[in-house]
Scaffold this motif. Structure first.
Motif, short mmCIF file in Angstrom:
data_model
loop_
_atom_site.label_atom_id
_atom_site.label_comp_id
_atom_site.label_asym_id
_atom_site.label_seq_id
_atom_site.Cartn_x
_atom_site.Cartn_y
_atom_site.Cartn_z
N ARG A 44 0.80 -1.21 0.00
CA ARG A 44 0.00 0.00 0.00
C ARG A 44 0.84 1.27 0.00
O ARG A 44 1.81 1.40 0.74
CB ARG A 44 -0.90 0.02 1.23
CG ARG A 44 -2.24 -0.70 1.01
CD ARG A 44 -2.87 -1.16 2.29
NE ARG A 44 -3.00 -0.11 3.30
CZ ARG A 44 -4.04 0.73 3.38
NH1 ARG A 44 -5.02 0.65 2.53
NH2 ARG A 44 -4.07 1.63 4.35
N VAL B 73 -0.29 5.04 0.59
CA VAL B 73 -1.45 5.86 0.93
C VAL B 73 -1.00 7.31 1.04
O VAL B 73 -0.03 7.61 1.74
CB VAL B 73 -2.05 5.40 2.27
CG1 VAL B 73 -3.23 6.29 2.66
CG2 VAL B 73 -2.48 3.94 2.19
N GLU C 65 -5.65 8.34 1.07
CA GLU C 65 -6.20 7.67 -0.11
C GLU C 65 -5.20 6.65 -0.66
O GLU C 65 -4.03 6.97 -0.86
CB GLU C 65 -6.50 8.72 -1.19
CG GLU C 65 -7.17 8.14 -2.41
CD GLU C 65 -7.44 9.23 -3.47
OE1 GLU C 65 -8.07 8.90 -4.49
OE2 GLU C 65 -7.02 10.39 -3.28
N ASP C 66 -5.67 5.43 -0.89
CA ASP C 66 -4.80 4.39 -1.45
C ASP C 66 -4.51 4.71 -2.91
O ASP C 66 -5.42 4.90 -3.71
CB ASP C 66 -5.47 3.01 -1.33
CG ASP C 66 -4.46 1.90 -1.62
OD1 ASP C 66 -3.47 2.16 -2.36
OD2 ASP C 66 -4.66 0.78 -1.12
#
Ligand SMILES: Nc1ncnc2c1ncn2[C@@H]1O[C@H](COP(=O)(O)OP(=O)(O)O)[C@@H](O)[C@H]1O
Ligand SMILES: [Mg+2]
Length: 505
Positions: free
Chosen positions: A312, A314, A318-319
């Motif tokens: 991930r 982020v 927000e990813d």
């Protein structure tokens, strides 16, 4: 003059469009360490390639032991006792250390007596503190160890004049210390050493005399005993520069970047990033230290969206996984890549175009013919040139004609003007003179004080110490630990850079 072993006199060498060496004089005395100092592009490597027979000078003479000589090849240089370790090594990966060392040496013929060769290698290795085993294969060795093989090769061949071209660039602090010990041992045994670097501290530490080059010219040669950082910096750049940039304590805010279990492959298909976790908050600079080639590039490119990854990334909650580079830019990610000529700028386009490369497709521009108006763009660009003191005759100049420092200022101006939330900066001052470096440092700190989160990936520990609020160390694709970014933690950081440090967060 009997103590002069090598003298270069009136050396001129030009390449298309560049006068790399402009009537350079240089002398090396017996038993000295003579540092050759200068910014990237000053002409240091060119001068030494001439002494080592790789380039033929346009003008000028070379004297070894006060005899004029023609050095037409490295082989010939070796006959005069001149050896050089180049910035890029020339070892055969699948051969052993002993095989590499005997490679190309005439006296061995096709079947060298390997047992006696190995014995000599082991004894030299021990005497000079090199810790290299004759039977290891090159591919098994770290770059630091490979460098020691190159040194062994010179010792084996009895070089009396050793040229080391930026040898510390690829080393951890401890490896640099060890190299310095080896250099001192070589000098004690009668060798003379030319030590090339652009790092003031190192040069002050290891050399007896220092020659400074700037723009292809030899500026001055002074004994190290009368030099200090300020004097050298002024000679290198041609004006006074601040060497320390002051930094107020950070007051980090919310988390801007969060990277979780990131995996990403390098260009050869192997994993270059192996499960990296990191966080950068608003208003702080996280420095990532490490020896080059431990995944720095892949880390930056994954976060920016230029490289595939799993895990991930982020940004501000927000990813980023489904988002491409453009979408990441729109969400406030700025990028100062390692390769400013290839990736950050279009050399063939005018400077003013380069300022707006990232916003051409924004609704502002695509629906508004007025904004596409070149004179409008030029005006904006002229303001940026002024704000960032970019030295150029005009904003119409093609970007490729700018000096390295001014190119980097164009990149910086463009990236900062987008009001980013996150700046990813990779080796942001590599190859820049001290003046431009100071400017970049101040600009990055100003952004940090405004609340931007900055991920700084740099090879130079001094840069990391100057800018970072925290420092993590990247080793073989993993963050192996964190430390405080100051000189008192240099040993800890160095050990982590070598992969033997602590794993404390
Ligand atoms: N083989 C080459 N062809 C064309 N230009 C070169 C070549 N080698 C060096 N130059 C140019 O000569 C100048 C001096 O380079 P170099 O000697 O490598 O500097 P330094 O080692 O001090 O960084 C630079 O402008 C560089 O771009
Ligand atoms: Mg060089």
């Amino acid at each position: 003059m009997s103590d002069v072993v090598l003298r270069l006199s009136g050396i001129v060498k030009s390449f298309p469009g560049v006068l790399a060496n402009d009537h350079v004089d240089f002398t090396l005395k017996r038993g000295e360490v003579h540092a050759l100092l200068g910014e990237n592009g000053a002409g240091k490597t060119t001068l030494m390639n001439i002494a080592y027979g790789i380039y033929k000078p346009d003008e000028g003479d070379i004297y070894v032991d006060n005899r004029r000589v023609k050095i037409t090849s490295p082989h010939r240089a070796m006959e005069y006792g001149i050896g050089m370790i180049q910035q890029h090594f020339s070892l055969v990966p699948s051969f052993s250390v002993a095989e590499n060392i005997t490679l190309g040496l005439k006296e061995f013929g096709i079947f060298p007596k390997m047992e006696s060769v190995k014995k000599k290698i082991e004894s030299l290795s021990q005497k000079f503190g090199l810790d290299v085993s004759a039977d290891s294969h090159i591919w098994q060795l770290s770059v630091g160890e490979q460098q020691r093989v190159e040194i062994l090769k010179l010792l084996y061949m009895n070089a009396r004049i050793m040229i080391l071209d930026e040898p510390t660039a690829i080393l951890t602090p401890q490896e640099t210390e060890n190299l310095f010990k080896t250099i001192r041992e070589m000098v004690k045994n009668g060798a003379s050493v030319i030590f090339i670097s652009h790092k003031l501290k190192e040069v002050l530490k290891i050399s007896d005399r220092i020659t400074v080059m700037r723009h292809g010219r030899m500026l001055d040669t002074i004994p190290t005993s009368v030099a200090d950082e300020r004097i050298l910096a002024r000679k290198m750049v041609g004006r006074d520069v601040l060497l320390k940039v002051s930094k107020k304590p950070s007051s980090p805010g919310r988390e801007i970047l969060e990277v979780e279990n990131l995996w990403s492959r390098g260009d050869k298909g192997q994993y270059a990033i192996r499960g990296v976790d990191l966080k950068v908050r608003s208003g702080e600079i996280l420095g990532i230290a490490g020896v080059e080639g431990n995944g720095q590039r892949e880390l930056a490119e994954s976060i920016y969206g230029l490289r595939r990854y799993t895990g991930r990334v982020v940004i501000d909650g927000e990813d980023m996984l489904p988002l491409d580079v453009t979408s990441r830019i729109r969400r406030g990610v700025a990028y100062i890549p390692q390769d400013r000529k290839g990736l950050a700028l279009c050399g063939g386009l005018p400077i003013y175009y380069n300022f707006f490369l990232k916003v051409f497709d924004s609704p502002n521009f695509s629906f508004n013919p007025y904004m596409f108006n070149p004179s409008y763009l030029r005006r904006g660009a002229e303001q940026m040139v002024k704000d960032y003191s970019i030295s150029t005759p005009s904003v119409d100049l093609e970007a490729k004609y700018l000096s390295g420092g001014n190119m980097q200022k164009v990149v910086l101006a463009r990236e900062i003007s987008g009001s980013p939330k996150l700046i990813i900066a990779v080796h942001p001052t590599r190859g820049l003179d001290v003046g431009a470096m100071e400017f970049i440092y101040k600009s990055l700190l100003r952004e940090r004080n405004k609340g931007v989160a900055i991920l700084l990936i740099a090879g130079d520990l001094e840069e990391i110490f100057t800018l970072s609020d925290r420092v993590g160390v990247l080793y073989e694709g993993e963050i192996v630990g964190y430390s405080k970014p100051d000189e008192s933690h240099i040993e800890e950081i160095g050990l982590m850079m070598a992969g033997v440090g602590s794993i404390d967060a």
